[in-house]
Scaffold this motif. Structure first.
Motif, PDB file in Angstrom:
ATOM      1  N   PHE A 297       1.858  13.800  -4.415  1.00 35.52           N
ATOM      2  CA  PHE A 297       0.568  13.511  -5.062  1.00 35.52           C
ATOM      3  C   PHE A 297       0.634  13.700  -6.573  1.00 35.52           C
ATOM      4  O   PHE A 297      -0.017  12.995  -7.329  1.00 35.52           O
ATOM      5  CB  PHE A 297      -0.542  14.391  -4.460  1.00 35.52           C
ATOM      6  N   ARG A 298       1.423  14.707  -7.027  1.00 37.49           N
ATOM      7  CA  ARG A 298       1.652  14.879  -8.463  1.00 37.49           C
ATOM      8  C   ARG A 298       3.128  15.043  -8.700  1.00 37.49           C
ATOM      9  O   ARG A 298       3.722  15.955  -8.147  1.00 37.49           O
ATOM     10  CB  ARG A 298       0.890  16.103  -9.007  1.00 37.49           C
ATOM     11  N   PRO A 299       3.750  14.215  -9.512  1.00 35.73           N
ATOM     12  CA  PRO A 299       3.136  13.087 -10.203  1.00 35.73           C
ATOM     13  C   PRO A 299       2.689  12.014  -9.212  1.00 35.73           C
ATOM     14  O   PRO A 299       3.302  11.884  -8.146  1.00 35.73           O
ATOM     15  CB  PRO A 299       4.269  12.566 -11.095  1.00 35.73           C
ATOM     16  N   PHE A 300       1.666  11.260  -9.571  1.00 34.97           N
ATOM     17  CA  PHE A 300       1.150  10.244  -8.661  1.00 34.97           C
ATOM     18  C   PHE A 300       2.028   8.991  -8.733  1.00 34.97           C
ATOM     19  O   PHE A 300       2.179   8.397  -9.804  1.00 34.97           O
ATOM     20  CB  PHE A 300      -0.290   9.896  -9.014  1.00 34.97           C
ATOM     21  N   PRO A 301       2.620   8.595  -7.588  1.00 36.05           N
ATOM     22  CA  PRO A 301       3.554   7.454  -7.620  1.00 36.05           C
ATOM     23  C   PRO A 301       2.802   6.123  -7.601  1.00 36.05           C
ATOM     24  O   PRO A 301       2.876   5.360  -6.633  1.00 36.05           O
ATOM     25  CB  PRO A 301       4.384   7.664  -6.338  1.00 36.05           C
ATOM     26  N   ALA A 302       2.104   5.835  -8.691  1.00 37.28           N
ATOM     27  CA  ALA A 302       1.188   4.688  -8.731  1.00 37.28           C
ATOM     28  C   ALA A 302       1.916   3.358  -8.527  1.00 37.28           C
ATOM     29  O   ALA A 302       1.511   2.545  -7.696  1.00 37.28           O
ATOM     30  CB  ALA A 302       0.430   4.695 -10.056  1.00 37.28           C
ATOM     31  N   GLN A 303       2.987   3.154  -9.299  1.00 35.44           N
ATOM     32  CA  GLN A 303       3.685   1.862  -9.198  1.00 35.44           C
ATOM     33  C   GLN A 303       4.305   1.666  -7.820  1.00 35.44           C
ATOM     34  O   GLN A 303       4.230   0.579  -7.241  1.00 35.44           O
ATOM     35  CB  GLN A 303       4.790   1.780 -10.254  1.00 35.44           C
ATOM     36  N   GLU A 304       4.905   2.726  -7.308  1.00 34.40           N
ATOM     37  CA  GLU A 304       5.559   2.658  -5.997  1.00 34.40           C
ATOM     38  C   GLU A 304       4.535   2.342  -4.913  1.00 34.40           C
ATOM     39  O   GLU A 304       4.783   1.547  -4.008  1.00 34.40           O
ATOM     40  CB  GLU A 304       6.249   3.995  -5.684  1.00 34.40           C
ATOM     41  N   LEU A 305       3.361   2.975  -5.029  1.00 36.44           N
ATOM     42  CA  LEU A 305       2.319   2.768  -4.029  1.00 36.44           C
ATOM     43  C   LEU A 305       1.748   1.347  -4.134  1.00 36.44           C
ATOM     44  O   LEU A 305       1.503   0.675  -3.126  1.00 36.44           O
ATOM     45  CB  LEU A 305       1.207   3.815  -4.230  1.00 36.44           C
ATOM     46  N   ALA A 306       1.557   0.892  -5.369  1.00 37.24           N
ATOM     47  CA  ALA A 306       1.005  -0.456  -5.571  1.00 37.24           C
ATOM     48  C   ALA A 306       1.930  -1.507  -4.948  1.00 37.24           C
ATOM     49  O   ALA A 306       1.462  -2.459  -4.309  1.00 37.24           O
ATOM     50  CB  ALA A 306       0.814  -0.712  -7.060  1.00 37.24           C
TER      51      ALA A 306
END
Lengths: 386, 316
Positions: A297-306
């Motif tokens: 959750f931290r760091p938030f894996p934004a790109q990977e999740l997207a």
């Protein structure tokens, strides 16, 4: 190794026994208590070199961890709920001083009203504190995360404190069969503790925790931001190495039966396990659904999740916490991650299980049904009496 | 103990806290700290609570510390040093450290009497080997002279101003030294920077106490107490001579008066009236008004009764 039955708290104490940290300073709080009790038995029997300090509060427990870690000692602790809240000030100082402390958090609701059961409000309250936050699904993962966390926190590119979260009671107190690693494998995997500077190096005196004016504070904070950017590759490497010694493969995001799915539900913690059963049932009925377990959750894996979520028709984000006056805390992060995605799914937020309220299979099936038929609100509450 | 406080010996010891700090002219804190750190030849590691002393000595990228030093927060300096000492015990047991190190904590009265009291009590109960030094200037000076649990009755601060209805702080200070002694620790004492010999001897005992030790040191603050910055040591002496701040120690169950306080008890030195103390500082200025004379009288009565109690404890 042969599988044995232990609960989530006991396996963390076992991992610590195998790692043999130099210092453990902790304060008991339900549902973390068994960790410190079980570990104190190892100490009492002389099975570890650890200096184990029973703090008079969680605030002091984390303060002691800071003092110990700055002194070149491998340091671990554990807490939950109000205990984590009481540490809050010191969490920022631990990360600001770049001390690789490892902490198990037995996720529990925050008062009031006082409640001892599971939700993620405690960890979510610490999301901006500069700690790496890893969520585990079951007893095996609680054990495995506890071992991997030391390698991640102590990596010389990171030096970031790390919390491994496990669901209070659901994992901490549930007896499950799990496979421990042999002591020597754990010791070798974690390796000796390294540090750049130690407070106890009296020949090279260092000033720890100085005062920053406006001329340096921002840069020091930015260094933390920069270190966080290196977490994902380090964690992936540690997970790869762990797979080699354990045969167990972990990823920061774990999709389940997602390949041809149209709809998916995202969850952290034990509910991610329940979701897999629901997916199997719905798949047997011919529904094209999958699920996603978010471990980091931290760091938030934004790109990977997207990357994983784009192209789906609908995604529900389960939040076992609520930011009162907004939504669940995970939801806006996922939504923001998808803003620039080519093919954005419809997103809904489901807040569930606050204060340990059971999440039932029918409720999770209801979430998938609402996704498929595009029903429900943007933010929904599962299983609450209105 | 005489070698400990020989000026010749002390002058040859390395300075552990050096120039460049930004404390006010006339502040007693650097005087006290330098002297206390001279009281042992062993390597020391220092923890510091947030406050004047911390903020003035460590403005990044500068430091006044020639010895290892750690600050983490306001209320936890005793807990922080507990963790340091725990690391020391563990690493020493494993043969990773060989030096014989002494541990010392500095905190102001706010950090000690008020917000950090729990951490101190816990650290003493657990028996960590460290000496806690309270630099007691009787208010929150770093934030601008606010009332603390150590502030004298009748003193004005920015949160207990002397108004037309209320004459400064209404309560007497907490007797923290006695509360610490109630933990039955190996060593505790009160000291004053005007009597460096007494303070250094007590520090040497604290460093070698082989368990928790506590030193409560009166630390005049020209800004907060409203006195000339040249009078710091004189005023510290006056605190002792009026018995507002008696010098004594508690060593393994034994109470003992020291320095001027011992001589006052023995009759070889005069006990000065508290009015001398009150009129030396602007913070008590309003007490000279007829309206508030009763407050000054109450302070004298309180000092007398506490002194009698101390005489009894020290078997005089």
């Amino acid at each position: 190794m042969e599988k044995v039955a232990m609960n989530g708290d006991q396996v963390i104490a076992l991992a610590w026994k195998q790692i043999d940290p130099d210092v453990v300073a902790a304060y008991p709080i339900t549902p973390q208590t068994i960790i410190v009790e079980a570990f104190s038995e190892y100490v009492a029997d002389g099975l570890v070199n650890t200096e184990y300090v029973c703090a008079e509060s969680e605030h002091s427990a984390m303060s002691m961890c800071i003092g110990a870690s700055a002194s070149g000692a491998r340091t671990a602790t554990a807490t939950a709920s109000a205990g984590l809240a009481f540490m809050w000030e010191m969490l920022y100082i631990a990360s600001g001083m770049r001390l690789p402390i490892v902490m198990a958090v037995a996720n529990r609701a925050l008062s009031g009203p006082i409640n001892i059961h599971c939700d993620h409000s405690d960890a979510m309250g610490a999301r901006d504190s500069g700690w790496i936050q890893i969520f585990g699904e079951n007893v095996q993962e609680a054990y495995d995360n506890s071992i991997m966390a030391f390698r991640i926190a102590e990596h010389m590119d990171l030096r970031l404190p790390t919390m491994t979260c496990l669901d209070g009671f659901i994992v901490t107190h549930s007896l499950e069969r799990f496979e421990p690693l042999p002591d020597e494998v754990v010791k070798k995997f974690v390796g000796p503790f390294k540090y750049k500077r130690s407070l106890l190096d009296v020949k090279n005196p260092t000033t720890f925790g100085p005062f920053d004016w406006t001329d340096f504070y921002f840069e020091h904070k930015y260094q933390q931001v920069d270190a966080m950017r290196h977490v994902i590759p380090v964690m992936e490497q540690v997970q790869d190495d762990f797979a080699k010694v354990s045969g167990r493969r972990y990823n920061i995001i774990e999709p389940y039966r997602l390949d041809d799915a149209d709809y998916a539900v995202v969850a952290m913690g034990s509910t991610a396990g329940t979701l897999k059963d629901i997916v199997d049932e719905l798949r047997a009925e011919g529904k094209k659904v999958g699920s996603i377990k978010l471990r980091l959750f931290r760091p938030f894996p934004a790109q990977e999740l997207a990357k994983i979520l784009q192209g789906l028709k609908g995604v529900a984000i389960l939040d076992r916490a609520v930011s009162i006056g907004a939504s669940g805390p995970l939801f806006p992060e996922v939504r923001s991650a998808l803003y620039d995605a080519k093919d954005r799914p419809k997103l809904k937020n489901y807040i569930y299980g606050l204060g340990g309220r059971d999440i039932k299979p029918e409720e999770l099936k209801h979430v998938y049904k609402q996704l498929i038929y595009n029903e429900g609100e943007l933010v929904n509450f599962l299983g609450v009496r209105a | 103990m005489s070698t400990v406080t020989s000026l010749k010996v002390l002058s040859e010891r390395e300075d552990r806290y050096v120039e460049g700090h930004r404390l006010c002219a006339g502040c007693a804190e650097p005087i006290i700290a330098r002297q206390i750190l001279m009281a042992t030849e062993k390597p020391v590691v220092v923890s510091n609570a947030t406050g004047c002393f911390e903020v003035s000595s460590s403005i990044y990228p500068f430091t006044s510390w020639n010895v290892p030093w750690i600050h983490s927060a306001f209320e936890n300096a005793a807990a922080t040093i507990s963790g340091v000492e725990a690391a020391y015990l563990s690493l020493k047991r494993q043969g990773k450290i060989t030096e014989d190190i002494r541990f010392i904590t500095f905190g102001g009265d706010g950090a000690t009497y008020d917000i950090g009291f729990q951490a101190i009590s816990g650290a003493i109960e657990r028996g960590h080997r460290f000496m806690y030094v309270c630099l007691n200037n009787e208010a929150y000076m770093n934030t601008g002279i606010q009332r603390s649990g150590a502030t004298s009755r009748g003193a004005q601060t920015t949160t207990c101003p002397a108004g037309t209805c209320i004459p400064g702080k209404r309560e007497f200070p907490k007797d923290l030294t006695k509360i610490i002694i109630a933990h039955d620790l190996p060593y505790a004492a009160q000291a004053s920077p005007h009597n460096y010999k007494d303070m250094i001897e007590k520090s040497a005992k604290g460093f070698e106490a082989n368990g928790p030790a506590f030193l409560n040191v009166i630390s005049p603050c020209p800004r907060g107490w409203r006195h000339d910055s040249a009078k710091t040591i004189e005023i510290a002496k006056l605190a002792v001579e009026t018995c507002v701040w008696p010098l004594y120690e508690f060593e393994r169950g034994e109470w003992r008066l020291t320095g001027e306080s011992l001589r006052i008890a023995e009759g070889s030195r005069q006990k000065l009236p508290v009015s001398d103390w009150l009129k030396s500082q602007g913070r008590f200025g309003h007490l000279t008004k007829e309206k508030w004379k009763f407050v000054a009288d109450e302070i004298q009565a309180n000092v007398d009764s506490k002194w009698q109690e101390l005489l009894r404890l020290c078997k005089h």
